[in-house]
Motif scaffolding. Structure first.
Motif, PDB file in Angstrom:
ATOM      1  N   ASP A 188     -28.205 145.544 -26.868  1.00 41.94           N
ATOM      2  CA  ASP A 188     -27.540 145.176 -25.628  1.00 41.94           C
ATOM      3  C   ASP A 188     -27.111 143.721 -25.686  1.00 41.94           C
ATOM      4  O   ASP A 188     -27.684 142.925 -26.437  1.00 41.94           O
ATOM      5  CB  ASP A 188     -28.499 145.375 -24.442  1.00 41.94           C
ATOM      6  N   ASP A 189     -26.122 143.389 -24.892  1.00 40.62           N
ATOM      7  CA  ASP A 189     -25.785 141.984 -24.710  1.00 40.62           C
ATOM      8  C   ASP A 189     -27.014 141.289 -24.125  1.00 40.62           C
ATOM      9  O   ASP A 189     -27.609 141.789 -23.165  1.00 40.62           O
ATOM     10  CB  ASP A 189     -24.589 141.872 -23.753  1.00 40.62           C
ATOM     11  N   ASP A 192     -27.915 141.169 -20.447  1.00 40.18           N
ATOM     12  CA  ASP A 192     -28.394 142.362 -19.756  1.00 40.18           C
ATOM     13  C   ASP A 192     -29.797 142.783 -20.184  1.00 40.18           C
ATOM     14  O   ASP A 192     -30.346 143.746 -19.643  1.00 40.18           O
ATOM     15  CB  ASP A 192     -27.426 143.527 -20.007  1.00 40.18           C
ATOM     16  N   TRP A 235     -20.090 155.341 -21.032  1.00 40.30           N
ATOM     17  CA  TRP A 235     -19.354 154.867 -19.859  1.00 40.30           C
ATOM     18  C   TRP A 235     -18.773 156.045 -19.091  1.00 40.30           C
ATOM     19  O   TRP A 235     -18.910 156.144 -17.858  1.00 40.30           O
ATOM     20  CB  TRP A 235     -18.234 153.918 -20.291  1.00 40.30           C
ATOM     21  N   ASP A 259     -20.155 148.179 -16.318  1.00 36.58           N
ATOM     22  CA  ASP A 259     -19.828 146.903 -16.948  1.00 36.58           C
ATOM     23  C   ASP A 259     -20.841 146.559 -18.038  1.00 36.58           C
ATOM     24  O   ASP A 259     -20.478 146.010 -19.092  1.00 36.58           O
ATOM     25  CB  ASP A 259     -19.800 145.795 -15.904  1.00 36.58           C
ATOM     26  N   GLN A 260     -22.102 146.883 -17.803  1.00 34.81           N
ATOM     27  CA  GLN A 260     -23.134 146.629 -18.817  1.00 34.81           C
ATOM     28  C   GLN A 260     -22.850 147.433 -20.080  1.00 34.81           C
ATOM     29  O   GLN A 260     -22.995 146.926 -21.200  1.00 34.81           O
ATOM     30  CB  GLN A 260     -24.512 146.984 -18.273  1.00 34.81           C
ATOM     31  N   LYS A 262     -19.966 148.419 -21.179  1.00 32.41           N
ATOM     32  CA  LYS A 262     -18.835 147.792 -21.870  1.00 32.41           C
ATOM     33  C   LYS A 262     -19.292 146.546 -22.630  1.00 32.41           C
ATOM     34  O   LYS A 262     -18.842 146.295 -23.761  1.00 32.41           O
ATOM     35  CB  LYS A 262     -17.744 147.428 -20.865  1.00 32.41           C
ATOM     36  N   ARG A 263     -20.189 145.761 -22.042  1.00 32.86           N
ATOM     37  CA  ARG A 263     -20.705 144.585 -22.743  1.00 32.86           C
ATOM     38  C   ARG A 263     -21.523 145.002 -23.961  1.00 32.86           C
ATOM     39  O   ARG A 263     -21.469 144.362 -25.016  1.00 32.86           O
ATOM     40  CB  ARG A 263     -21.561 143.734 -21.794  1.00 32.86           C
ATOM     41  N   ARG A 264     -22.296 146.086 -23.830  1.00 35.23           N
ATOM     42  CA  ARG A 264     -23.081 146.582 -24.971  1.00 35.23           C
ATOM     43  C   ARG A 264     -22.168 146.981 -26.108  1.00 35.23           C
ATOM     44  O   ARG A 264     -22.422 146.656 -27.273  1.00 35.23           O
ATOM     45  CB  ARG A 264     -23.929 147.774 -24.556  1.00 35.23           C
ATOM     46  N   ALA A 266     -19.160 145.912 -26.817  1.00 32.06           N
ATOM     47  CA  ALA A 266     -18.596 144.719 -27.443  1.00 32.06           C
ATOM     48  C   ALA A 266     -19.642 143.996 -28.286  1.00 32.06           C
ATOM     49  O   ALA A 266     -19.335 143.508 -29.389  1.00 32.06           O
ATOM     50  CB  ALA A 266     -18.049 143.783 -26.359  1.00 32.06           C
ATOM     51  N   TRP A 267     -20.881 143.937 -27.793  1.00 31.49           N
ATOM     52  CA  TRP A 267     -21.946 143.272 -28.538  1.00 31.49           C
ATOM     53  C   TRP A 267     -22.241 144.018 -29.834  1.00 31.49           C
ATOM     54  O   TRP A 267     -22.448 143.401 -30.891  1.00 31.49           O
ATOM     55  CB  TRP A 267     -23.197 143.194 -27.666  1.00 31.49           C
TER      56      TRP A 267
END
Length: 282
Positions: A188-189, A192, A235, A259-260, A262-264, A266-267
């Motif tokens: 995870d990012d 988060d 998602w 949104d979390q 989507k951040r995951r 990307a990370w």
């Protein structure tokens, strides 16, 4: 599989609410039992828990039947769960390794599980428009697939049992390890992650879990790919559950889980090569 009626003890016990999960509400402890609403995946879960009892797997509750209020009745599993706010010990690497061993023991115990005739997993067959494809690897086990900090019971500092099988379904072993890594590495990012896990060495923790599980070389090579594909799908599937099932799913969506995710994703795209190198290093 036909569920059976639970015969109550002659000794009355108060109902004590059990809190901590994200979705299921109305879970209570009554004496040495837990009462939970019957979910859409209940026939599959009940058959799975009966299989675990038959093979002697000690790390899961026993399904005892349905009470007069229409709730499923399970044995209460004693021990310690992380709860909220998360305790510092969720970053402990010895505990992390014990999670990997428990997941492996569970997967080995369910490897011979045969779904009873007429029983299916309780998830929608139709997929939401635009959802990316799932990883192309065949199912090998009836996976738990919800290894959150709330769902692993510890005793004496070691992972001893699993609870909350609502998301159980047939999956590849690599999916199981990826799911455990998602919560315990975590994948995870860092923004988060639970506070005790925001500054940990994630690739190292992935390797600890993989080694404790005795993950195959083939599955190690697939792990990052599976994590990215599952995140992309997540998602769409979370949005669908929020819209169709409401409740805790809708609450999590409203709180920003989309949104979390989507951040995951990307990370993972940014850090996948480092994780892959840690998993596959000699």
């Amino acid at each position: 599989m036909n569920s059976f009626t639970y015969v109550e003890s002659s000794e009355p016990h108060p109902e004590i609410p059990l809190i901590g999960g994200d979705v299921t509400e109305g879970v209570v402890r009554v004496g040495d039992t837990v009462r939970r609403p019957v979910g859409p995946n209940a026939p599959f879960v009940h058959a799975l828990l009966c299989h675990l009892e038959e093979v002697g797997f000690p790390g899961a509750p026993r399904f005892l039947g349905i009470d007069t209020a229409g709730r499923e009745v399970l044995t209460f599993v004693p021990g310690e769960v992380a709860g909220r706010p998360r305790p510092a010990w969720i970053a402990d690497e010895d505990r992390l390794a014990s999670v990997g061993r428990l997941v492996r023991d569970y997967d080995d115990a369910v490897a011979g599980f045969v779904m009873p005739q007429g029983v299916r997993t309780g998830f929608p067959i139709s997929e939401p428009p635009g959802v990316p494809p799932a990883p192309p690897y065949p199912a090998e086990v009836a996976g738990h697939m919800d290894y959150t900090s709330d769902n692993i019971v510890f005793r004496d500092g070691k992972a001893a049992a699993l609870i909350d099988f609502d998301l159980a379904k047939p999956v590849a072993r690599v999916d199981e390890v990826m799911n455990a890594m998602m919560y315990w590495a975590p994948l995870d990012d860092p923004v988060d992650a639970d506070p005790p896990l925001r500054e940990v060495d994630v690739p190292r923790r992935c390797r600890i879990l993989a080694d404790a599980y005795e993950m195959s070389d083939v599955d190690r090579s697939r792990l990052v790919e599976v994590a990215v594909l599952r995140s992309r799908r997540s998602w769409f599937l979370m949005k669908q559950r929020a819209e169709e099932q409401g409740g805790g799913w809708a609450r999590m969506w409203d709180e920003g889980v989309g949104d979390q995710i989507k951040r995951r994703e990307a990370w993972l795209e940014q850090n996948g090569a480092t994780i892959d190198a840690a998993l596959n290093a000699p």
